[in-house]
Design a protein around this motif. Structure first.
Motif, PDB file in Angstrom:
ATOM      1  N   HIS A  33     -53.816  -9.839  69.415  1.00 52.33           N
ATOM      2  CA  HIS A  33     -52.336 -10.408  69.741  1.00 52.33           C
ATOM      3  C   HIS A  33     -51.760 -11.698  69.055  1.00 52.33           C
ATOM      4  O   HIS A  33     -52.520 -12.188  68.893  1.00 52.33           O
TER       5      HIS A  33
ATOM      6  N   HIS B 205     -48.458 -14.151  68.744  1.00 53.97           N
ATOM      7  CA  HIS B 205     -47.296 -14.768  69.362  1.00 53.97           C
ATOM      8  C   HIS B 205     -46.026 -14.879  68.531  1.00 53.97           C
ATOM      9  O   HIS B 205     -46.056 -14.872  67.189  1.00 53.97           O
TER      10      HIS B 205
ATOM     11  N   HIS C  12     -45.010 -13.603  76.965  1.00 50.67           N
ATOM     12  CA  HIS C  12     -45.792 -12.872  76.253  1.00 50.67           C
ATOM     13  C   HIS C  12     -44.837 -11.492  75.647  1.00 50.67           C
ATOM     14  O   HIS C  12     -44.453 -10.687  76.630  1.00 50.67           O
TER      15      HIS C  12
ATOM     16  N   HIS D  45     -46.564 -18.876  79.195  1.00 51.50           N
ATOM     17  CA  HIS D  45     -46.341 -18.048  78.070  1.00 51.50           C
ATOM     18  C   HIS D  45     -45.501 -17.077  78.289  1.00 51.50           C
ATOM     19  O   HIS D  45     -45.986 -16.202  79.086  1.00 51.50           O
TER      20      HIS D  45
HETATM   21 CU    CU Z   1     -48.273 -13.860  74.030  1.00 57.26          CU
END
Ligand code: CU
Ligand code: C2O
Ligand code: CU
Length: 469
Positions: A399, A401, A108, A106
């Motif tokens: 968090h 995405h 981030h 991923h």
């Molecule tokens: Cu992320």
């Protein structure tokens, strides 16, 4: 016990448990020698010429601080991965998995569509590879990459599957910012890890460790224990990543010199902000400038109330001090999104009884533990939403995405200085409101995640997913 002291007492302890004393560093320089353990940067992998990045998840064996060796994993190396330099435009990525278990990768903080995001739906099986074509178009920032394999994320990140990304526009000279990698521009991956008596790194979470998140008894910086960061006698840029599974740092310099915050997760601030202490929760990044022109050998510490050493610094007058004064202004322009929001959502980060009602061990969001087959929110592409986040039991780093967001309020008041810029992860001790515009698409097959970045909490169910269409 000695290693425990490294994390739980003051700078005196860092020196006895570490390798160098302040005077021996000075002595070593006086003799024209390099100190025994000088902090190394992750290798640089610059994609700007090639337009390609190849990362191979590789098994490793690492003897941290000279202790017994631990089976680890990394990207292109045995533990952690290279610092990948990227710029806006097209980037052909390839992630090859040479481990014997499935992983994902991923990005981030990169704003890319769900299908390229590397979430839990995008498993890379052993021996297989994944080739997302990334199109990057965002402000310069320090972002990072890590595995996101559901059910395995805490162990896989812990044993090394993470690395840093510098997204750059080549304009740092014009901004008056240090940019010489490893000299006046340091990348610092902060990780606490647990070591047994033989020096082997261990991950053996108890029920309590899962409740609080797994904490270590020793600091690693860029995978190194007890190393000293050697810097020129000028302004030095520290790009800090909290790469720990669960530990929240409140960072300060032991001699009280300020840290000047210049960038948060999603980019630069309009101007530096002087801080005595900087809070950094798992997943967050901060770029700070520290003035070393007066020399000295300060220690970066954490937790003013119960201080422990994080990183020893030493100055070297033979290194060129290219930047000697702080910039007055930066060109970061965190957009004011207020008034544009279409939808308000509540996000309750549940643990204990709140999440227990629905099963799943008590970790949940809005009472529902993570389910890869369930879409929790459907967001309209291009819309602005206000999310009201509430933590239960402990402070959770939240968090999202696929977006960068603004923090509008924290516990009803204005955000802390650390949270005034663009963010993608924010520590929520009680309540926080964020505003984000959802410009990246994500389908039901590859939705975006939102979760607590304490990896034990996330993996136990404190995660949800949303589409953007
Ligand atoms: Cu992320
Ligand atoms: Cu740093 Cu969902 O991730
Ligand atoms: Cu949490």
């Amino acid at each position: 016990m000695k290693r425990r002291h490294f994390l739980t007492s003051t700078s005196a302890a860092i020196l006895t448990a570490g390798v160098l004393s302040q005077s021996s560093v000075r002595h070593a320089f006086a003799q024209g020698q390099t100190p025994r353990t000088r902090l190394a940067m992750p290798p640089l992998l610059d994609t700007r010429e090639t337009g390609r990045v190849a990362l191979t998840a590789t098994p490793g064996s690492t003897a941290f601080g000279g202790g017994a060796s631990t089976p680890t994993a990394g990207y292109n190396q045995g533990y952690l991965g290279p610092t990948v330099v990227m710029q806006n435009g097209d980037l052909a990525a390839e992630v090859q998995n040479n481990l014997d278990e499935a992983i994902t990768t991923h990005w981030h903080g990169l704003l890319v569509p769900g299908e390229h995001d590397g979430g839990p739906q995008q498993a890379i099986e052993p021996g297989a590879s994944w080739t997302p074509d990334l199109t990057i178009a965002q402000d310069p920032a320090t972002v990072w990459y890590h595995t996101h394999m559901h059910g395995r994320i805490p162990e896989q990140v812990y044993f090394g599957l993470a690395g840093v990304i510098h997204l750059t526009d080549g304009q740092d000279d014009a901004r008056g910012l240090p940019s010489t990698y490893g000299i006046d521009d340091l990348t610092l991956v902060l990780q606490d890890r647990r070591f047994d008596r033989s020096g082997r790194m261990i991950y053996d979470p108890s029920m309590m460790d899962i409740m609080h998140g797994f904490a270590g008894n020793r600091m690693l910086i860029n995978g190194q224990a007890g190393a000293t960061a050697v810097v020129p006698e000028g302004i030095v840029r520290l790009r800090l990543l909290n790469g720990s599974n669960a530990r929240i740092y409140t960072l300060f310099m032991d001699d009280t010199r300020p840290m000047h915050l210049v960038a948060t997760d999603g980019g630069f601030l309009p101007a530096p902000v002087a801080l005595d202490a900087l809070r950094l929760s798992p997943g967050e990044r901060a770029e700070v400038l520290v003035d070393f022109s007066s020399g000295g050998a300060p220690v970066l510490m954490s937790d003013p109330g119960q201080a422990y050493g994080v990183l020893q610094f030493a100055t070297d007058s033979t290194l060129s001090a290219r930047i000697t004064h702080l910039p007055d202004q930066l060109d970061g322009a965190p957009e004011d999104l207020s008034g544009a929001e279409a939808v308000t959502r509540q996000v309750s980060l549940d643990m204990g009884m709140g999440g227990m009602m629905m099963g799943g061990g008590g970790f949940a969001i809005n009472g529902r533990p993570f389910d890869m087959r369930r879409i929790d929110f459907e967001v309209a592409l291009g819309s602005v939403e206000r999310w009201q986040i509430r933590s239960t039991m402990v402070a959770h780093p939240f968090h999202v995405h696929g977006v960068r967001f603004r923090v509008i309020t924290e516990n009803g008041g204005p955000p802390r200085p650390e949270n005034t810029g663009w963010k993608d992860t924010v520590l929520v001790p009680g309540e926080a409101e964020i505003l984000a515009r959802f410009d990246q698409p994500a389908s039901r097959e590859t939705p975006f995640m939102f979760h607590c970045h304490i990896l034990e909490h996330e993996d136990a169910g404190m995660m949800g997913q949303f589409t953007v269409t």
